[in-house]
Design a protein around this motif. Structure first.
Motif, PDB file in Angstrom:
ATOM      1  N   ARG A  55      -2.409   1.913  -5.775  1.00  0.00           N
ATOM      2  CA  ARG A  55      -1.653   3.361  -6.139  1.00  0.00           C
ATOM      3  C   ARG A  55      -0.553   2.846  -6.938  1.00  0.00           C
ATOM      4  NH1 ARG A  55       0.149   8.208  -2.347  1.00  0.00           N
ATOM      5  NH2 ARG A  55       0.973   9.166  -3.776  1.00  0.00           N
ATOM      6  N   GLY A  56       0.361   1.906  -6.112  1.00  0.00           N
ATOM      7  CA  GLY A  56       1.465   1.665  -6.580  1.00  0.00           C
ATOM      8  C   GLY A  56       1.434   1.035  -8.042  1.00  0.00           C
ATOM      9  N   TYR A  57       0.424   0.552  -8.339  1.00  0.00           N
ATOM     10  CA  TYR A  57       0.102  -0.327  -9.551  1.00  0.00           C
ATOM     11  C   TYR A  57       0.167   0.732 -10.707  1.00  0.00           C
ATOM     12  CZ  TYR A  57      -2.908  -3.324 -12.472  1.00  0.00           C
ATOM     13  OH  TYR A  57      -3.324  -4.202 -13.308  1.00  0.00           O
ATOM     14  N   LYS A  58      -0.293   1.774 -10.213  1.00  0.00           N
ATOM     15  CA  LYS A  58      -0.740   2.955 -11.344  1.00  0.00           C
ATOM     16  C   LYS A  58       0.623   3.894 -11.640  1.00  0.00           C
ATOM     17  CE  LYS A  58      -5.599   3.538 -11.342  1.00  0.00           C
ATOM     18  NZ  LYS A  58      -6.446   3.091 -10.037  1.00  0.00           N
ATOM     19  N   GLU A  59       1.482   3.549 -10.762  1.00  0.00           N
ATOM     20  CA  GLU A  59       2.548   4.523 -10.765  1.00  0.00           C
ATOM     21  C   GLU A  59       3.978   3.761 -11.337  1.00  0.00           C
ATOM     22  OE1 GLU A  59       2.922   7.037  -7.575  1.00  0.00           O
ATOM     23  OE2 GLU A  59       1.138   7.606  -7.675  1.00  0.00           O
ATOM     24  N   TYR A  64      10.332  -4.135  -7.541  1.00  0.00           N
ATOM     25  CA  TYR A  64      10.374  -4.662  -6.116  1.00  0.00           C
ATOM     26  C   TYR A  64       9.737  -4.154  -5.198  1.00  0.00           C
ATOM     27  CZ  TYR A  64      14.500  -7.776  -6.796  1.00  0.00           C
ATOM     28  OH  TYR A  64      15.160  -8.816  -7.686  1.00  0.00           O
ATOM     29  N   SER A  65       9.329  -2.791  -5.316  1.00  0.00           N
ATOM     30  CA  SER A  65       8.396  -2.069  -4.387  1.00  0.00           C
ATOM     31  C   SER A  65       7.081  -2.485  -4.738  1.00  0.00           C
ATOM     32  CB  SER A  65       8.397  -0.639  -4.685  1.00  0.00           C
ATOM     33  OG  SER A  65       9.572  -0.012  -4.351  1.00  0.00           O
ATOM     34  N   GLU A  66       6.568  -2.686  -5.639  1.00  0.00           N
ATOM     35  CA  GLU A  66       5.432  -3.190  -6.227  1.00  0.00           C
ATOM     36  C   GLU A  66       5.373  -4.668  -5.566  1.00  0.00           C
ATOM     37  OE1 GLU A  66       3.548  -2.263  -9.988  1.00  0.00           O
ATOM     38  OE2 GLU A  66       3.601  -4.401 -10.373  1.00  0.00           O
ATOM     39  N   ALA A  67       6.194  -5.466  -5.775  1.00  0.00           N
ATOM     40  CA  ALA A  67       5.944  -6.996  -5.282  1.00  0.00           C
ATOM     41  C   ALA A  67       5.890  -6.829  -3.670  1.00  0.00           C
ATOM     42  CB  ALA A  67       7.422  -7.772  -5.407  1.00  0.00           C
ATOM     43  N   PHE A  68       6.495  -5.976  -3.082  1.00  0.00           N
ATOM     44  CA  PHE A  68       6.317  -5.893  -1.607  1.00  0.00           C
ATOM     45  C   PHE A  68       5.094  -5.176  -1.123  1.00  0.00           C
ATOM     46  CE2 PHE A  68      11.054  -6.459  -1.784  1.00  0.00           C
ATOM     47  CZ  PHE A  68      11.280  -7.559  -1.283  1.00  0.00           C
ATOM     48  N   LEU A  69       4.640  -4.349  -2.067  1.00  0.00           N
ATOM     49  CA  LEU A  69       3.069  -3.863  -1.543  1.00  0.00           C
ATOM     50  C   LEU A  69       2.101  -4.896  -1.719  1.00  0.00           C
ATOM     51  CD1 LEU A  69       3.186  -0.380  -3.722  1.00  0.00           C
ATOM     52  CD2 LEU A  69       2.864  -0.892  -1.141  1.00  0.00           C
ATOM     53  N   PHE A  70       2.498  -5.892  -2.614  1.00  0.00           N
ATOM     54  CA  PHE A  70       1.362  -7.103  -2.679  1.00  0.00           C
ATOM     55  C   PHE A  70       1.565  -7.888  -1.478  1.00  0.00           C
ATOM     56  CE2 PHE A  70       1.353  -6.196  -7.500  1.00  0.00           C
ATOM     57  CZ  PHE A  70      -0.275  -6.237  -7.770  1.00  0.00           C
ATOM     58  N   LEU A  71       2.866  -8.041  -1.212  1.00  0.00           N
ATOM     59  CA  LEU A  71       3.026  -8.870  -0.085  1.00  0.00           C
ATOM     60  C   LEU A  71       2.563  -8.261   1.395  1.00  0.00           C
ATOM     61  CD1 LEU A  71       6.714 -10.012  -0.902  1.00  0.00           C
ATOM     62  CD2 LEU A  71       4.942 -11.539  -1.152  1.00  0.00           C
TER      63      LEU A  71
END
Ligand code: TYD
Length: 211
Positions: A55-59, A64-71
């Protein structure tokens, strides 16, 4: 590698269109035929944490938010991987920590400026507590011009799939490989048959199982 050569943790890495996902199924069947108990997995995972990543990837969110979602997805995935290895399995993950280091460093650099090398160090540091160091990582290396041609057969390219970005990601992967003996690079410009044979050879040697 742990004492029993048929268990452990192998990761497959590479830019989009590098062909790793075509190899993974063939690899699993060959290993099962050789009586290795394999657990195939991937990142982003197929859990709600992986859904949050997608979801984050599409928005349009902070890199940094994206990196921490992957983590966040990875931390729980690591617990699952450890359990599967403890149960005697060989775990093979299609993407793992090196993906975040290579891709998110490229994205942070592109969106915020600064050196890729600094982001590589930062992401490597922040990952340390939440990963299991793979016994072996195969890096499927290909020029992005070729990988993008391969992806051209798909209707829609994703966010990371631009020439400029994939060039950065590829370079980040090669820089990570320089510092890590666990990473074997396979030239995946070659035919799928050749890439498959090289992959089987490396993994067969490592596990002491002919594939
Ligand atoms: P994936 O589903 O593996 O795509 P593909 O099958 O095309 O390789 O991964 C989706 C995208 O997410 C891919 O472009 C790589 C990116 N990605 C990151 O940026 N960071 C990460 O930590 C991971 C696991 C994937």
């Amino acid at each position: 590698m742990v004492a029993n050569k048929k268990t452990g943790f192998i990761t497959l890495e590479g830019i989009d269109g590098s062909g790793k996902s075509s190899i993974v199924g063939m690899l699993a069947s060959a290993l099962r035929k050789a009586n290795v108990s394999v657990e195939l997995t991937q990142e982003p995972t197929k859990t709600w944490l992986g859904d949050a990543v997608r979801r984050g990837y599409k928005e349009d969110i902070s890199p940094y938010s994206e990196a921490f979602l992957f983590l966040a997805d990875r931390a729980t995935h690591t617990d699952w991987i450890k359990k599967k290895i403890a149960d005697g399995n060989l775990v093979i993950s299609d993407r793992y920590s090196d993906s975040t280091i290579a891709y998110q460093a490229a994205l942070l650099h592109q969106k915020l400026g600064g050196e890729c090398a600094e982001y590589l160090d930062y992401l490597t540091g922040v990952s340390k507590q939440i990963i299991l160091e793979p016994d072996l990582t195969i890096l499927f290396d290909v020029d992005p011009e070729i990988s993008l041609k391969r992806l051209g057969n798909r209707t829609e390219l994703e966010k990371f799939e631009t020439l400029e970005n994939l060039r950065l990601v590829r370079q980040n992967y090669l820089d990570i490989a320089k510092d890590n003996d666990r990473i074997c690079i396979i030239d995946s410009t070659a035919s799928l048959d050749t890439v498959r044979a090289s992959t089987f050879e490396i993994i067969g040697k490592r596990l002491v199982v002919p594939l």
